[in-house]
Design a protein around this motif. Structure first.
Motif, mmCIF file in Angstrom:
data_model
loop_
_atom_site.group_PDB
_atom_site.id
_atom_site.type_symbol
_atom_site.label_atom_id
_atom_site.label_comp_id
_atom_site.label_asym_id
_atom_site.label_seq_id
_atom_site.Cartn_x
_atom_site.Cartn_y
_atom_site.Cartn_z
ATOM 1 N N UNK A 1 7.540 7.103 2.266
ATOM 2 C CA UNK A 1 7.430 7.033 0.811
ATOM 3 C C UNK A 1 6.905 8.353 0.245
ATOM 4 N N UNK A 2 5.954 8.942 0.962
ATOM 5 C CA UNK A 2 5.396 10.213 0.492
ATOM 6 C C UNK A 2 6.467 11.299 0.496
ATOM 7 N N UNK A 3 7.310 11.290 1.514
ATOM 8 C CA UNK A 3 8.347 12.315 1.598
ATOM 9 C C UNK A 3 9.477 12.094 0.588
ATOM 10 N N UNK A 4 9.660 10.836 0.201
ATOM 11 C CA UNK A 4 10.721 10.549 -0.774
ATOM 12 C C UNK A 4 10.366 11.025 -2.178
ATOM 13 N N UNK A 5 9.067 11.029 -2.481
ATOM 14 C CA UNK A 5 8.653 11.316 -3.857
ATOM 15 C C UNK A 5 9.248 12.618 -4.403
ATOM 16 N N UNK A 6 9.127 13.753 -3.687
ATOM 17 C CA UNK A 6 9.704 14.977 -4.264
ATOM 18 C C UNK A 6 11.221 14.925 -4.399
ATOM 19 N N UNK B 1 0.826 -1.205 0.000
ATOM 20 C CA UNK B 1 0.000 0.000 0.000
ATOM 21 C C UNK B 1 0.864 1.261 0.000
ATOM 22 N N UNK B 2 1.994 1.185 0.664
ATOM 23 C CA UNK B 2 2.879 2.354 0.741
ATOM 24 C C UNK B 2 3.662 2.583 -0.542
ATOM 25 N N UNK B 3 3.697 1.574 -1.425
ATOM 26 C CA UNK B 3 4.388 1.774 -2.699
ATOM 27 C C UNK B 3 5.664 0.977 -2.874
ATOM 28 N N UNK B 4 5.901 -0.010 -2.028
ATOM 29 C CA UNK B 4 7.108 -0.824 -2.189
ATOM 30 C C UNK B 4 7.032 -1.632 -3.482
ATOM 31 N N UNK B 5 8.208 -1.942 -4.028
ATOM 32 C CA UNK B 5 8.294 -2.754 -5.247
ATOM 33 C C UNK B 5 8.516 -4.217 -4.918
ATOM 34 N N UNK C 1 14.678 7.871 7.459
ATOM 35 C CA UNK C 1 14.150 8.778 6.425
ATOM 36 C C UNK C 1 15.189 9.767 5.892
ATOM 37 N N UNK C 2 15.946 10.489 6.735
ATOM 38 C CA UNK C 2 16.912 11.422 6.127
ATOM 39 C C UNK C 2 17.966 10.723 5.284
ATOM 40 N N UNK C 3 18.421 9.545 5.729
ATOM 41 C CA UNK C 3 19.477 8.887 4.956
ATOM 42 C C UNK C 3 18.916 8.238 3.688
ATOM 43 N N UNK C 4 17.657 7.839 3.699
ATOM 44 C CA UNK C 4 17.035 7.323 2.473
ATOM 45 C C UNK C 4 16.924 8.443 1.445
ATOM 46 N N UNK C 5 16.515 9.609 1.921
ATOM 47 C CA UNK C 5 16.445 10.758 0.995
ATOM 48 C C UNK C 5 17.843 11.066 0.444
#
Lengths: 339, 339, 339, 339
Positions: free
Chosen positions: D324-329, D120-124, D282-286
């Motif tokens: 996932x939402x924050x990664x999109x931009x 649901x969150x968008x994982x592949x 989250x910060x390191x994923x971005x």
């Protein structure tokens, strides 16, 4: 120096690099290999232009070939270590020189007790910090000039010359007035102003390896002092920073044979800072001597449990006497002597 | 602080340790566990006696529990970063502050060209080395005061404030007369005399993490400056020393979220020194901004192939413009702005 | 285990953490300090829940207090090393056990020559690789079972037991049929399937420290084998990975006293892999013995310049004889013997 | 390859080295420099004899010039990344592939909840450990085949392909029957038997960088799999071991641009293991996406405080959605997309 072209670099790029080498006044020897082309660069001071060559189109990287230190380097086919005399203490001779004393100078009585204790135990030289590099601004920073005066008194009373750390270019002259040898600590090994200033005093310099410094970095720091006209340098391995936390640092004893191969300067090992534990000091000191070190620096305190710093790695005066007695057969086993 | 007794420590040793804690004026809370006994020590400044407790009979080790820095620490439940203004440049606000310029000041014309180029590209601040810490004594050591004067001229011409490194306590006052911000370099991060001296000028200090310094070490270095009365400190991650040799250092970007959690000071990242390759600067700069950095320091040179130092990691003026344009959407993606 | 609350954690969070500890069936001892609150957790197997406590609201971190290994740990107040006999070779007794032989088994004649040479020199055990872990798939991977058979022959001819590396769980049984001792190499130190499988054979296991493994990691790997029912483990320090490139690895000799303090298992040092240079093997072997190691592993080759692997770090048979002769006085200096 | 003679090497030694090169069938190009003589060696497979040359009299060292990996290397002047399809998941294309799931498979219900949550969150792709490499033999070792079956069920229910770790050559075939992609973990990156075996299944392999492995070591491990006939390899940066302890490992994000420059294989970053703290993920994923990574691997758990392993670094399902939402931009800012 060797310029390594990228795999598949086009002829134009190879020609361009060759031309650039010539433009700097060097000779270029291109070698066309199976997978890639390299250009050997011959000339004096090629290293100063290493970075410029790295930026040429089609260049993958530039490999430095020769060593960047000259004065500190062992001369070809010469195997002797340069012997350095610091008053009565001799570094680089058959006798293992032992520098001992408290981490920090704390009081006249304490210092006198330790100085007499280590002389009785067989030390060649006294150590003690008057200016202390402390991680926390809230920790004891040393007795400063008063500490230097106490060291001088203890030195005169015992006949042992002393070494103490200098941390600030502004204090070099003052410290040099008191001390027989100036110590550059690990945290200041690349404080290049301090290296030059210490070099200019003409006093022997005890140069500790930085926690993240390679052996080559250490030799380059020695080169700074030597190029300022001072050849009396003693190198000290005192542990490097690694992922292992069982010891305070990781004592890199292999630095001893590596240094012996590459430089003519004497090499001392400090197992106190290298391990951080008094119980590890005797075995690692023996190991250092067995590996070929010319000397040791060890912390000794009259009452380690009351020391203002580094108590856990300090030997008592009694332990120091035992330590020296146990070292003697190890020194003899490698053709050296403790006394 | 928690004193951990050895497994199987006898009652006498436990009692002795409890008594020692009380003798120092602290409270002792023994906890008798399944495998071992620990003694929690409650009181102010217990850390200063940590080493003494480590030496008591029957003690295995002493575990430090609280953080050793106070002024640099983030206050409980406060999430804002302290905003630091250096003339027109602002660190810790919504805009990413970019410090750009050559590694070393080399000439008036070159510096002017770079200064105008980086201002046009959107930099907030100019950088340039007048005193250079070089590994080799045979390398260019900087233009010294003449370099400071050129920086001042370039700064006045462009309106950009400038930062420059100070390496020697004796030069702090001089550098502070010219510069808008003083840089303490990685090699001097634990040059405690220099930290104190820089702190006393009242000028903002740009503090680079040492190559073998933990994040806690960096905060303790900041604490030195702050305890000297100067709260205007900007922290800079610039890579640590590891076994990986593909990059000049290993840029520890995780330091950004760790610092954000533990300190209120602004955090800047230097991808030029962190990677050593111009081609790695743009991706790592984007990564730094995405990780939450408040600013960047990047090396820019009008002709990197002719730079006297760090050419391979310098962007051209043209590359810098592209770099800034590409950073803008990344900054916006994390709620920041480049201009 | 000690739960450290965040500075300024509210009462509700402290209460919640105490409740969570009780819910797991442990005792909670809160200690309210000057700057922060900690909760000591008492009970068996508290470590398994360490991570869960770390996630509770208001918790800063959880400090592990006791050691995670049990079987490998030195028992309180017992100072002897467990003596392990591998056929005629004894580890942990007064005699320094020396394991010597080629990096890889290459031919019947070569192996025989080396085996006889090292026996004549005074080795206790033969080594040789039949299965080789090579960084490149294009390098020689070992003679496999044929190599095992040659080792067996050389062993029978000389009377020296032999150790050889096993890299694959599928080969453990086969290797155990031939070898007197199984070696787990550095790259497989955390190959937990292999550790368990080797443990189940009942054969002595020679366990090398991984290149990025702490001493505690090494003891946990030993714990894997011991918990599979096999207590015959010999630990080997062979160098860790650091930033220093002058040696192949950084030989961490301080691991010897640290291991001696924490485990009852014998400790062997491998200066060949630890340094990567034949010229550094003799000094570092002496250092290892001086530091208290129970044995050495050294690579010896009948013609190092023709070796398929590790030639530069191999001693010749002649050099090995000199090496053993020079070690004897060092062993005696620390109360041991070479023969 | 370049043979570097010792400074001052005599003519006889130089001639001997040249002859040795010729004897191996290579061409020798001596270059007589100002300070030393080097001999460039031209020919195929010169590297196999590097060590032999190092042992010749008068040789200081041998400098390797070309890269030891061939199949993993980026072809000259080709900049595209090889796109690897694993069922519906695509690595190396414009979309950032996100692999998410629990550290270990613990129960059917838990896994289903996470699998549906991350879809649901968008994982592949789904991840989950059935065989767990645990430092302690007393920790949960995984559900083994039962875990594989649960992963298969969760995969079929959600339509997400899954990856799981294989630790033992004996299980490769079994794991390959269930999984869409095989993971080789950091601790097994140089378990060469496992690499070859995984390569032979033909299944895509997810290869994690070892904790003390250089980027070149990682590419050589990929070369092992590729030389076994399997080109479907995805590389994963997951942190290396350094002296810094604030994070579980030091995430080396610079590996992303370095790998992009040197190999055509896709690069994924694992900020969960890389940092060890959920708040740092989250910060390191971005940052990873901004640096150019092709994908992410993140640990997600339905109730991290009850996870049997790695709870502190796991995101909740809710946090994953926000993540996932924050990664999109950020992805869009670098010309990629999350969906």
């Amino acid at each position: 120096m060797v310029i390594v072209m990228q795999p598949g670099a086009c002829e134009e790029h190879v020609e361009g690099a060759i031309q650039a080498v010539k433009d700097f006044g060097f000779q270029a020897h291109p070698i066309y290999g199976v997978n890639l082309t390299v250009i050997a660069v011959v000339g004096d001071k090629t290293q100063e232009h290493l970075e410029a060559f790295e930026l040429l189109p089609g260049v993958d990287h530039v490999a430095r070939i020769d060593k960047p230190y000259k004065l500190a380097a062992r001369r070809p086919r010469v195997t002797e270590t340069t012997q350095i005399d610091v008053s009565s203490a001799v570094f680089g001779g058959p006798k293992i020189a032992v520098i001992a004393g408290p981490c920090a100078v704390e009081s006249e009585d304490g210092l006198r007790e330790v100085a007499e204790g280590v002389r009785a135990g067989g030390a060649s030289m006294l150590r003690g910090g008057a200016y202390k590099p402390r991680t926390s601004p809230y920790s004891f920073q040393g007795m400063r000039e008063a500490g230097l005066a106490l060291l001088k008194m203890a030195s005169q009373r015992t006949g042992l010359p002393f070494v103490t750390e200098v941390m600030d270019t502004r204090n070099v002259e003052l410290v040099a007035r008191y001390a027989d040898m100036l110590q550059i600590g690990a945290r200041n090994m690349q404080n290049f102003s301090l290296l030059s200033e210490a070099g200019q005093t003409g006093k022997p310099v005890f140069l500790k390896r930085g926690m993240s410094s390679t052996i080559e970095d250490l030799l380059m720091a020695a080169e700074y002092i030597m190029s300022a006209g001072n050849e009396k340098i003693i190198l000290c391995e005192r542990g490097i920073r690694t992922f292992e936390t069982a010891t305070r640092n990781t004592l890199d004893l292999s630095a001893v044979p590596v240094l012996k191969r590459n430089t003519h300067l004497p090499v001392v090992v400090d197992p106190s800072h290298g391990t951080g534990h008094a119980w590890a000091v005797p075995p690692m000191a023996k190991a250092a001597v067995a590996a070929g070190a010319d000397g040791l620096m060890v912390e000794v305190h009259q009452a380690p449990e009351r020391a203002v710093s580094d108590g856990p790695q300090s030997l008592t005066i009694q332990e120091f006497a035992t330590f020296m007695a146990e070292l003697a057969p190890v020194a003899e086993a490698v053709g050296r002597t403790m006394a």
